[in-house]
Motif scaffolding. Structure first.
Motif, PDB file in Angstrom:
ATOM      1  N   ARG A  75       0.819  -1.214   0.000  1.00 45.70           N
ATOM      2  CA  ARG A  75       0.000   0.000   0.000  1.00 45.70           C
ATOM      3  C   ARG A  75       0.850   1.260   0.000  1.00 45.70           C
ATOM      4  NH1 ARG A  75      -3.598   3.548   2.257  1.00 45.70           N
ATOM      5  NH2 ARG A  75      -5.670   3.424   1.347  1.00 45.70           N
ATOM      6  N   PHE A  76       2.164   1.138   0.208  1.00 44.69           N
ATOM      7  CA  PHE A  76       3.041   2.303   0.102  1.00 44.69           C
ATOM      8  C   PHE A  76       3.137   2.791  -1.339  1.00 44.69           C
ATOM      9  CE2 PHE A  76       4.520   0.986   4.288  1.00 44.69           C
ATOM     10  CZ  PHE A  76       4.666   2.204   4.906  1.00 44.69           C
ATOM     11  N   ILE A  77       2.800   1.926  -2.299  1.00 42.94           N
ATOM     12  CA  ILE A  77       2.786   2.335  -3.704  1.00 42.94           C
ATOM     13  C   ILE A  77       1.446   3.010  -3.959  1.00 42.94           C
ATOM     14  CG2 ILE A  77       2.929   1.565  -6.108  1.00 42.94           C
ATOM     15  CD1 ILE A  77       4.433  -0.911  -5.054  1.00 42.94           C
ATOM     16  N   ALA A 142       1.632  10.732 -11.959  1.00 41.82           N
ATOM     17  CA  ALA A 142       1.785  10.312 -13.358  1.00 41.82           C
ATOM     18  C   ALA A 142       3.118  10.805 -13.933  1.00 41.82           C
ATOM     19  CB  ALA A 142       0.621  10.843 -14.185  1.00 41.82           C
ATOM     20  N   LEU A 143       3.470  12.057 -13.651  1.00 41.30           N
ATOM     21  CA  LEU A 143       4.713  12.628 -14.178  1.00 41.30           C
ATOM     22  C   LEU A 143       5.940  11.904 -13.643  1.00 41.30           C
ATOM     23  CD1 LEU A 143       6.247  14.928 -15.688  1.00 41.30           C
ATOM     24  CD2 LEU A 143       6.247  16.132 -13.507  1.00 41.30           C
ATOM     25  N   GLY A 152       9.528   6.559  -8.895  1.00 40.50           N
ATOM     26  CA  GLY A 152       8.906   7.884  -8.997  1.00 40.50           C
ATOM     27  C   GLY A 152       7.502   7.898  -8.442  1.00 40.50           C
ATOM     28  N   LEU A 153       6.773   6.795  -8.645  1.00 39.13           N
ATOM     29  CA  LEU A 153       5.411   6.708  -8.115  1.00 39.13           C
ATOM     30  C   LEU A 153       5.416   6.726  -6.592  1.00 39.13           C
ATOM     31  CD1 LEU A 153       2.392   6.310  -8.744  1.00 39.13           C
ATOM     32  CD2 LEU A 153       2.801   3.866  -8.719  1.00 39.13           C
ATOM     33  N   ILE A 159       8.259  14.451  -3.223  1.00 37.83           N
ATOM     34  CA  ILE A 159       8.875  15.395  -4.154  1.00 37.83           C
ATOM     35  C   ILE A 159       7.946  16.576  -4.402  1.00 37.83           C
ATOM     36  CG2 ILE A 159       9.702  15.693  -6.524  1.00 37.83           C
ATOM     37  CD1 ILE A 159      10.531  12.736  -6.456  1.00 37.83           C
ATOM     38  N   THR A 160       6.667  16.299  -4.603  1.00 41.85           N
ATOM     39  CA  THR A 160       5.703  17.371  -4.872  1.00 41.85           C
ATOM     40  C   THR A 160       5.539  18.268  -3.652  1.00 41.85           C
ATOM     41  OG1 THR A 160       4.581  15.813  -6.332  1.00 41.85           O
ATOM     42  CG2 THR A 160       3.417  17.838  -5.812  1.00 41.85           C
ATOM     43  N   ALA A 161       5.552  17.683  -2.448  1.00 39.76           N
ATOM     44  CA  ALA A 161       5.484  18.494  -1.226  1.00 39.76           C
ATOM     45  C   ALA A 161       6.681  19.429  -1.135  1.00 39.76           C
ATOM     46  CB  ALA A 161       5.421  17.594   0.002  1.00 39.76           C
TER      47      ALA A 161
END
Length: 202
Positions: A75-77, A142-143, A152-153, A159-161
């Motif tokens: 579930r970490f993915i 997705a990016l 990346g997923l 990363i976004t944070a």
């Protein structure tokens, strides 16, 4: 982790020591948000794994603790991990069950436990922890998946944070916080005025 202070000092030197106060605040903000996000993710995934293990043992699926541990880890993915984790106990229920009852109970268990985790626990526990809007999280996942694959997923929320935090503390990059953050895009009075200009009475 042993060299984290050295890495932090090198990052401060790289960014520049002329505005040490702002850089220190940004680092503290990033550490706090990413740390809280990871802790909340750990708690939610633990609840998911325990719920699945307990439910599977009540249904009578063999090796229920193992499947619960697998559910916890997978579930970490984001987005894909939970459905993947359900496939293994589902196949086991098909193989060891006496009919369609056990597989249908496994499906019902998965949808109920995952629904509670996704729609009750996540909004309650995450709250403002990351500061990312749900749409931005979907796009960034997705990016980063296209760029770095499964790694990346997994890393996309962190990363976004960090990008949102950079947008908050660097004036030239404030568009990042507007586009990716969960701040209110327009004040209520400005939104009301814009809807009036657009002739949208509803």
């Amino acid at each position: 982790l042993l060299a984290r202070e050295d890495v932090r000092d090198r990052f401060l030197r790289l960014v520049g020591t002329h505005d040490l106060h702002r850089t220190t605040r940004a680092l503290a903000d990033a550490t706090k948000r990413v740390g809280r996000y990871l802790l909340m993710t750990l708690v939610i995934n633990l609840c998911f794994g325990l719920g699945m293990a307990l439910g599977l043992s009540l249904i009578g699926v063999p090796s229920a603790p193992l499947w619960g541990l697998l559910c916890f880890v997978l579930r970490f993915i984001p987005f894909l991990g939970a459905p993947l984790s359900m496939l293994f106990p589902l196949f086991m229920a098909f193989a060891t069950g006496s009919g369609w009852t056990e597989p249908m109970l496994v499906l019902a268990l998965f949808f109920s436990v995952d629904g509670i985790c996704t729609y009750v626990l996540e909004p309650t526990l995450y709250g403002e922890s990351t500061g990312i809007s749900p749409f931005a999280l979907l796009l960034s996942s997705a990016l980063w998946t296209v760029l770095w694959g499964p790694v990346g997923l997994i890393l996309a929320p962190a990363i976004t944070a960090c990008l949102v935090i950079i947008g908050r503390h660097v004036p030239g990059l404030s568009f990042l916080e507007i586009m990716l953050g969960n701040v209110e895009p327009l004040p209520a009075e400005m939104r009301f005025y814009q809807r009036l200009l657009a002739d949208d009475p509803q």
